[in-house]
Design an enzyme around this catalytic site. Sequence first.
Site, PDB file in Angstrom:
ATOM      1  N   LYS A   1     -11.292  -4.924  -2.774  1.00  0.00           N
ATOM      2  CA  LYS A   1     -12.398  -3.984  -2.639  1.00  0.00           C
ATOM      3  C   LYS A   1     -12.082  -2.643  -3.286  1.00  0.00           C
ATOM      4  CE  LYS A   1     -13.745  -3.437   1.555  1.00  0.00           C
ATOM      5  NZ  LYS A   1     -13.104  -3.835   2.765  1.00  0.00           N
TER       6      LYS A   1
ATOM      7  N   LYS B   1       0.838  -1.206   0.000  1.00  0.00           N
ATOM      8  CA  LYS B   1       0.000   0.000   0.000  1.00  0.00           C
ATOM      9  C   LYS B   1       0.869   1.251   0.000  1.00  0.00           C
ATOM     10  CE  LYS B   1      -4.344  -1.907   1.462  1.00  0.00           C
ATOM     11  NZ  LYS B   1      -5.515  -1.945   2.279  1.00  0.00           N
TER      12      LYS B   1
ATOM     13  N   LYS C   1      -5.153 -10.785  -6.271  1.00  0.00           N
ATOM     14  CA  LYS C   1      -6.288 -11.014  -5.368  1.00  0.00           C
ATOM     15  C   LYS C   1      -7.448 -10.061  -5.713  1.00  0.00           C
ATOM     16  CE  LYS C   1      -6.542  -8.900  -1.191  1.00  0.00           C
ATOM     17  NZ  LYS C   1      -7.845  -8.620  -0.558  1.00  0.00           N
TER      18      LYS C   1
HETATM   19  P1  ATP Z   1      -8.517  -4.084  -0.173  1.00  0.00           P
HETATM   20  O1  ATP Z   1      -7.976  -5.120  -1.104  1.00  0.00           O
HETATM   21  O2  ATP Z   1      -9.149  -2.947  -0.855  1.00  0.00           O
HETATM   22  O3  ATP Z   1      -7.549  -3.708   0.919  1.00  0.00           O
HETATM   23  P2  ATP Z   1     -10.070  -6.268   0.732  1.00  0.00           P
HETATM   24  O4  ATP Z   1     -10.804  -6.692  -0.482  1.00  0.00           O
HETATM   25  O5  ATP Z   1      -8.874  -7.063   1.168  1.00  0.00           O
HETATM   26  O6  ATP Z   1      -9.722  -4.746   0.605  1.00  0.00           O
HETATM   27  P3  ATP Z   1     -10.913  -6.194   3.492  1.00  0.00           P
HETATM   28  O7  ATP Z   1     -11.904  -5.331   4.200  1.00  0.00           O
HETATM   29  O8  ATP Z   1      -9.497  -5.830   3.709  1.00  0.00           O
HETATM   30  O9  ATP Z   1     -11.135  -6.224   1.928  1.00  0.00           O
HETATM   31  O10 ATP Z   1     -11.178  -7.706   3.859  1.00  0.00           O
HETATM   32  C1  ATP Z   1     -12.318  -8.201   4.503  1.00  0.00           C
HETATM   33  C2  ATP Z   1     -12.218  -9.701   4.649  1.00  0.00           C
HETATM   34  O11 ATP Z   1     -12.306 -10.324   3.360  1.00  0.00           O
HETATM   35  C3  ATP Z   1     -10.874 -10.185   5.224  1.00  0.00           C
HETATM   36  O12 ATP Z   1     -11.124 -11.307   6.040  1.00  0.00           O
HETATM   37  C4  ATP Z   1     -10.083 -10.590   4.027  1.00  0.00           C
HETATM   38  O13 ATP Z   1      -9.098 -11.552   4.299  1.00  0.00           O
HETATM   39  C5  ATP Z   1     -11.172 -11.178   3.135  1.00  0.00           C
HETATM   40  N1  ATP Z   1     -10.808 -11.081   1.726  1.00  0.00           N
HETATM   41  C6  ATP Z   1     -10.472  -9.948   1.069  1.00  0.00           C
HETATM   42  N2  ATP Z   1     -10.222 -10.198  -0.228  1.00  0.00           N
HETATM   43  C7  ATP Z   1     -10.378 -11.539  -0.382  1.00  0.00           C
HETATM   44  C8  ATP Z   1     -10.245 -12.417  -1.500  1.00  0.00           C
HETATM   45  N3  ATP Z   1      -9.915 -11.955  -2.686  1.00  0.00           N
HETATM   46  N4  ATP Z   1     -10.488 -13.735  -1.315  1.00  0.00           N
HETATM   47  C9  ATP Z   1     -10.845 -14.207  -0.089  1.00  0.00           C
HETATM   48  N5  ATP Z   1     -10.985 -13.433   0.999  1.00  0.00           N
HETATM   49  C10 ATP Z   1     -10.762 -12.107   0.869  1.00  0.00           C
END
Ligand code: ATP
Length: 336
Positions: A204, A120, A201
Amino acid sequence: MSSKVERKKRVFSGVQPTGQIHIGNYVGAISLWVENQDLYDNIFCIVDLHSLTIPENVSPEYLRKKVREVAALYLACGIDPEKSTIFVQSHVPEHAELTWLLNCVTPMGWLERMTQYKTKAADMETVGTGLFDYPVLMAADILLYDTDLVPVGDDQKQHIEITRDIAQRFNHLYGEVFKIPDGLFRESGARIMGLDNPEMKMSKSLGEVKKRHSIGILDSADDIRDTIMRATTDSNMETRFEYASPGVKNLLVLYQVMTNSSKEEVEDHFRGKNYGALKKELVEVVIERLRPIQEKYKEIVEEEGYLDNILNRGKERAKEIAAVTLQRAKEHMGLI
Ligand code: ATP
Ligand code: LTN
């Protein structure tokens, strides 16, 4: 005869109220919470203080809206407020206070090694101290509730590890205060990849700005169809998990989790078919799985006062537990 009642193990997890909540979040985290809801004593948090670590991404109006959206999505996905506590992190100031205490026992070197921080920070001109300290706030979240298990996606493994390290270091310096938690991960589906790029991955923040990267839980049937049908695959037609290309494997995993099947059942189902068939069936499965969630979401946001009521109750219960742990930590440190 002794009638000692075993207390249920406690689960704690959270999602940041930023970006577009997608099926990766649902598969890797939220649906896992729902599946295990009866087994554990559950606490689910909307981690708004974490969202402030990149202040450029969150205007006050946006944050206010997103906190409610995430809370409503927890409920719409099947979190039952009679079985689980749902609350907003900033409503319980013990999180911020414990973070300070934990900061004082956390070596900077541990935080410098965090891959999420490095990724980040690499894109940013100025990096806030909050972003650097993100894992310590997460450790405070978890440790305040004597948590046994933390169900998350596998991108959070390093954060769970550092939480354990911080707790152990604190206990070593001041005596047994914190329980050492474990992560809880899906065997299949702990890391859903981007549908536009299966090497990355599903995220969000990317989902909010890039079309066809992810499927939002609230996406329309047309958008879901479009995103899946155009998902990146290659000319390899294999539909077995082990031999499929990364893009097809990602679709197979989604199909598996969304239909609650085993790998063998999925492979049997698609034997002799190509990934075109897989895409078509996945479209229907995802639309059907999300439909009741979307309907429930609409009902929840339309019911005046319902959400606030649940978040208020959640805050009270969370505070009760958090205050005791914080007090214990302070006493052990000599704060009077
Ligand atoms: P960003 O990538 O924008 O930082 P994020 O998609 O990782 O956000 P978070 O709020 O950080 O979202 O994650 C919420 C939950 O979802 C966490 O438990 C995280 O591990 C899970 N998670 C996030 N992305 C994935 C993914 N691609 N596959 C499975 N689990 C995920
Ligand atoms: N860092 C987590 C969100 C988070 C969390 C937590 C998850 C903050 N505090 C405590 C589990 C337990 C993420 O998903 N990015």
